[in-house]
Design an enzyme around this catalytic site. Structure first.
Site, PDB file in Angstrom:
ATOM      1  N   GLY A   1       6.633  -1.922   6.341  1.00  0.00           N
ATOM      2  CA  GLY A   1       8.011  -2.405   6.386  1.00  0.00           C
ATOM      3  C   GLY A   1       8.959  -1.517   7.151  1.00  0.00           C
ATOM      4  CD  GLU A   2      12.987  -0.201  10.276  1.00  0.00           C
ATOM      5  OE1 GLU A   2      12.115   0.178  11.080  1.00  0.00           O
ATOM      6  OE2 GLU A   2      13.844   0.568   9.790  1.00  0.00           O
TER       7      GLU A   2
ATOM      8  CB  CYS B   1       0.148   5.989  11.524  1.00  0.00           C
ATOM      9  SG  CYS B   1       0.877   7.485  10.985  1.00  0.00           S
TER      10      CYS B   1
ATOM     11  CB  CYS C   1       2.428  -1.906  13.834  1.00  0.00           C
ATOM     12  SG  CYS C   1       2.624  -1.692  12.059  1.00  0.00           S
TER      13      CYS C   1
ATOM     14  CB  CYS D   1       5.659  -2.669  16.488  1.00  0.00           C
ATOM     15  SG  CYS D   1       7.369  -2.329  16.053  1.00  0.00           S
TER      16      CYS D   1
ATOM     17  CB  CYS E   1       6.951  -5.244   9.048  1.00  0.00           C
ATOM     18  SG  CYS E   1       8.319  -4.474   9.957  1.00  0.00           S
TER      19      CYS E   1
ATOM     20  CD  GLU F   1      -2.907  -1.239   2.240  1.00  0.00           C
ATOM     21  OE1 GLU F   1      -4.021  -1.713   1.986  1.00  0.00           O
ATOM     22  OE2 GLU F   1      -2.581  -0.853   3.356  1.00  0.00           O
TER      23      GLU F   1
ATOM     24  CB  CYS G   1       2.901   7.378   3.191  1.00  0.00           C
ATOM     25  SG  CYS G   1       3.378   6.248   4.495  1.00  0.00           S
TER      26      CYS G   1
ATOM     27  CG  ASN H   1      -4.633   5.745  13.515  1.00  0.00           C
ATOM     28  OD1 ASN H   1      -5.478   6.564  13.842  1.00  0.00           O
ATOM     29  ND2 ASN H   1      -3.527   6.079  12.873  1.00  0.00           N
TER      30      ASN H   1
ATOM     31  CG  LEU I   1      11.280   7.118  21.968  1.00  0.00           C
ATOM     32  CD1 LEU I   1      12.594   6.363  21.929  1.00  0.00           C
ATOM     33  CD2 LEU I   1      11.496   8.526  22.534  1.00  0.00           C
ATOM     34  CG  HIS I   2       6.218   4.068  19.388  1.00  0.00           C
ATOM     35  ND1 HIS I   2       5.634   5.172  18.831  1.00  0.00           N
ATOM     36  CD2 HIS I   2       6.577   3.283  18.346  1.00  0.00           C
ATOM     37  CE1 HIS I   2       5.632   5.054  17.517  1.00  0.00           C
ATOM     38  NE2 HIS I   2       6.195   3.931  17.198  1.00  0.00           N
TER      39      HIS I   2
HETATM   40  N1  SAH Z   1       8.848   0.552  10.242  1.00  0.00           N
HETATM   41  C1  SAH Z   1       9.068   1.944  10.317  1.00  0.00           C
HETATM   42  C2  SAH Z   1       8.270   2.730   9.324  1.00  0.00           C
HETATM   43  C3  SAH Z   1       6.827   2.351   9.130  1.00  0.00           C
HETATM   44  S1  SAH Z   1       5.695   2.546  10.483  1.00  0.00           S
HETATM   45  C4  SAH Z   1       8.791   2.451  11.723  1.00  0.00           C
HETATM   46  O1  SAH Z   1       8.248   1.695  12.521  1.00  0.00           O
HETATM   47  O2  SAH Z   1       9.149   3.586  12.014  1.00  0.00           O
HETATM   48  C5  SAH Z   1       5.226   4.235  10.417  1.00  0.00           C
HETATM   49  C6  SAH Z   1       4.725   4.807  11.755  1.00  0.00           C
HETATM   50  O3  SAH Z   1       3.388   4.396  12.071  1.00  0.00           O
HETATM   51  C7  SAH Z   1       5.582   4.398  12.929  1.00  0.00           C
HETATM   52  O4  SAH Z   1       5.885   5.489  13.756  1.00  0.00           O
HETATM   53  C8  SAH Z   1       4.682   3.437  13.629  1.00  0.00           C
HETATM   54  O5  SAH Z   1       5.058   3.281  14.930  1.00  0.00           O
HETATM   55  C9  SAH Z   1       3.320   4.074  13.443  1.00  0.00           C
HETATM   56  N2  SAH Z   1       2.220   3.176  13.746  1.00  0.00           N
HETATM   57  C10 SAH Z   1       2.210   1.832  13.648  1.00  0.00           C
HETATM   58  N3  SAH Z   1       1.004   1.342  14.052  1.00  0.00           N
HETATM   59  C11 SAH Z   1       0.235   2.388  14.406  1.00  0.00           C
HETATM   60  C12 SAH Z   1      -1.118   2.515  14.871  1.00  0.00           C
HETATM   61  N4  SAH Z   1      -1.914   1.467  15.035  1.00  0.00           N
HETATM   62  N5  SAH Z   1      -1.576   3.768  15.141  1.00  0.00           N
HETATM   63  C13 SAH Z   1      -0.790   4.848  14.924  1.00  0.00           C
HETATM   64  N6  SAH Z   1       0.481   4.782  14.469  1.00  0.00           N
HETATM   65  C14 SAH Z   1       1.003   3.573  14.211  1.00  0.00           C
HETATM   66 FE1  SF4 Z   2       7.014  -1.948  13.747  1.00  0.00          FE
HETATM   67 FE2  SF4 Z   2       7.217  -0.193  11.711  1.00  0.00          FE
HETATM   68 FE3  SF4 Z   2       7.279  -2.868  11.257  1.00  0.00          FE
HETATM   69 FE4  SF4 Z   2       5.006  -1.708  12.016  1.00  0.00          FE
HETATM   70  S1  SF4 Z   2       6.090  -1.337  10.093  1.00  0.00           S
HETATM   71  S2  SF4 Z   2       5.848  -3.659  12.802  1.00  0.00           S
HETATM   72  S3  SF4 Z   2       5.732  -0.109  13.388  1.00  0.00           S
HETATM   73  S4  SF4 Z   2       8.779  -1.680  12.420  1.00  0.00           S
END
Ligand code: SAH
Ligand code: SF4
Length: 387
Positions: free
Chosen positions: A201-202, A375, A151, A148, A144, A122, A137, A332, A256-257
């Site tokens: 993805g990362e 996000c 996510c 996390c 991934c 996407e 984006c 979200n 960071l989170h």
């Molecule tokens: N993998 C990379 C880039 C993609 S994620 C990373 O983790 O930074 C892009 C952003 O969306 C990250 O900051 C991630 O933590 C955030 N994100 C993931 N799941 C989310 C959710 N359910 N609600 C809001 N933000 C979220």
């Molecule tokens: Fe974590 Fe970013 Fe991968 Fe989602 S896309 S699992 S936030 S590293």
């Protein structure tokens, strides 16, 4: 020097098959033609020379492909027709297929792009509310590996890395959809003005392809987007942050989170490998931290978990002295997620503490929620259908 490991033939076979599984397929069509998109300048030159043409043709092709955005050799008006035809027999200028194209009521637009092997990712276009511009984006992997907890993408198995062609291709296909290539009539709109690597993805786990794609996009004779208009978001792959800083110099966003290793270990499992202290040290080494460009910290606000005033104060202490801004992201939800978004009150208090310490602390308004484009909600529709 090669290192010989004591592997049985079967083990070797298994490891190679696994690595191949994560690699993108080569960009050769079933009819043998090669896709020119995604080649570096040097690779394009080598193709052109192997084809028996002079080096200046590579420069012409680059201009047509990346500056003009043409997809047919027949549109290349400074190339004679017989050569156009010869090129078309040997090469293509590829794009991913648009599998779906959804528009949110807030004008966020989500594409599902499908590649030649039928894998899909996407890509989201997020228009700026006030101005005629916006961010694309991009995804860097199909799925991934990092899982996390909050996510949606993390619940999808990693199918594979994207190639440079597929990363650049997402941006080019989005430009096609908005008609954003230079027009013979002059006046080109510039809606797609920035890139954020925040899709599926990362990016730092697919560094080579991401770096190659960004170099193509930043090349001054093509798309020519400045590194200041590109932001790479990482969950904290510390060693690769140094490389990205040296080689690309794009803006950095760090997911960071959490402010304690205990909580971050749980939310972002990669923290067990690269804990907060090392992550912040890598941020301090990042080139943009030493000039006026700020590092963005992304902080997802989860009710009762990481959103207290004490957390906000600890955050400020951790990043003290870094030129930074803190994006507060309301969580979200997605089907099956276990967390709740923070209350507006908690968000407001948290933001105020960060702001008082001298950091911009915008609360990110969720965009495109009605089409699951916000996000962390991205997940290939194929997988969504499968549950
Ligand atoms: N993998 C990379 C880039 C993609 S994620 C990373 O983790 O930074 C892009 C952003 O969306 C990250 O900051 C991630 O933590 C955030 N994100 C993931 N799941 C989310 C959710 N359910 N609600 C809001 N933000 C979220
Ligand atoms: Fe974590 Fe970013 Fe991968 Fe989602 S896309 S699992 S936030 S590293």
């Amino acid at each position: 020097m090669s290192v010989t490991l004591d592997l049985t033939a079967a083990e070797r076979e298994r490891i190679l098959a696994k690595a191949a599984h994560f690699s993108p397929p080569p960009h050769i069509l079933p009819d043998g033609r090669r896709d020119l998109v995604g080649l570096s300048r040097e690779e394009l030159l080598a193709e052109v020379e192997a084809f028996g043409e002079k080096p200046f043709r590579a420069k012409q092709l680059w201009h047509w492909i990346y500056h003009q955005g043409v997809r047919e050799f027949s549109a290349m008006s400074n190339i004679a027709k017989p050569l156009q035809e010869k090129l078309a027999e040997r090469f293509v200028i590829g794009r991913p297929d648009v599998a779906t194209d959804q528009l949110s009521k807030d004008e966020t637009r989500k594409f599902l792009f499908r590649f030649r092997d039928h894998e899909a990712v996407e890509t989201v276009y997020i228009p700026d509310r006030q101005e005629d511009r916006g961010a694309v984006c991009l995804s860097s992997q199909v799925g991934c590996t990092l899982s996390c907890r909050f996510c949606h993408t993390g619940t999808q198995r990693l199918a594979r890395n994207l190639s440079a062609a597929e990363i650049v291709g997402q941006f080019m296909a989005a430009r096609d959809a908005y008609g954003e290539w230079p027009s013979p009539k002059g006046e080109t709109p510039r809606l797609l003005s920035t890139i954020v690597l925040m899709g599926m993805g990362e990016p730092l786990y697919n560094y080579e392809n991401v770096a190659k794609a960004m170099k193509i996009i930043m090349d001054g004779e093509g798309i020519a987007l400045s590194r200041r208009r590109i932001t790479l978001s990482t969950s904290g792959v510390v060693p690769m942050m140094d490389r990205a800083g040296d080689e690309l110099g794009v803006n950095l966003a760090v997911s960071l989170h959490a402010v304690t290793d205990e909580l971050r270990d749980e939310l972002v499992p990669l923290n067990r490998k690269y804990p907060i202290k090392e992550l912040i040290a890598a941020c301090r080494r990042y080139p943009s931290a030493s000039n006026a460009r700020r590092i963005t910290f992304e902080y997802i606000m989860l009710k009762g978990l990481n959103d207290s005033e004490a957390d906000a104060r600890e955050l400020v202490r951790l990043i003290a002295g870094l030129p930074a801004k803190v994006n507060l992201i309301p969580f979200n939800p997605w089907p099956g997620s276990n967390y709740e978004p923070s209350t507006p009150e908690a968000l407001r208090k948290f933001a105020a503490i960060v702001m008082q310490a001298g950091y911009a602390s915008p609360i990110r308004t969720p965009r495109g929620q009605d089409i699951l484009a916000a996000c962390g909600q991205l997940k290939s529709a194929v997988e969504q259908a499968a549950g």
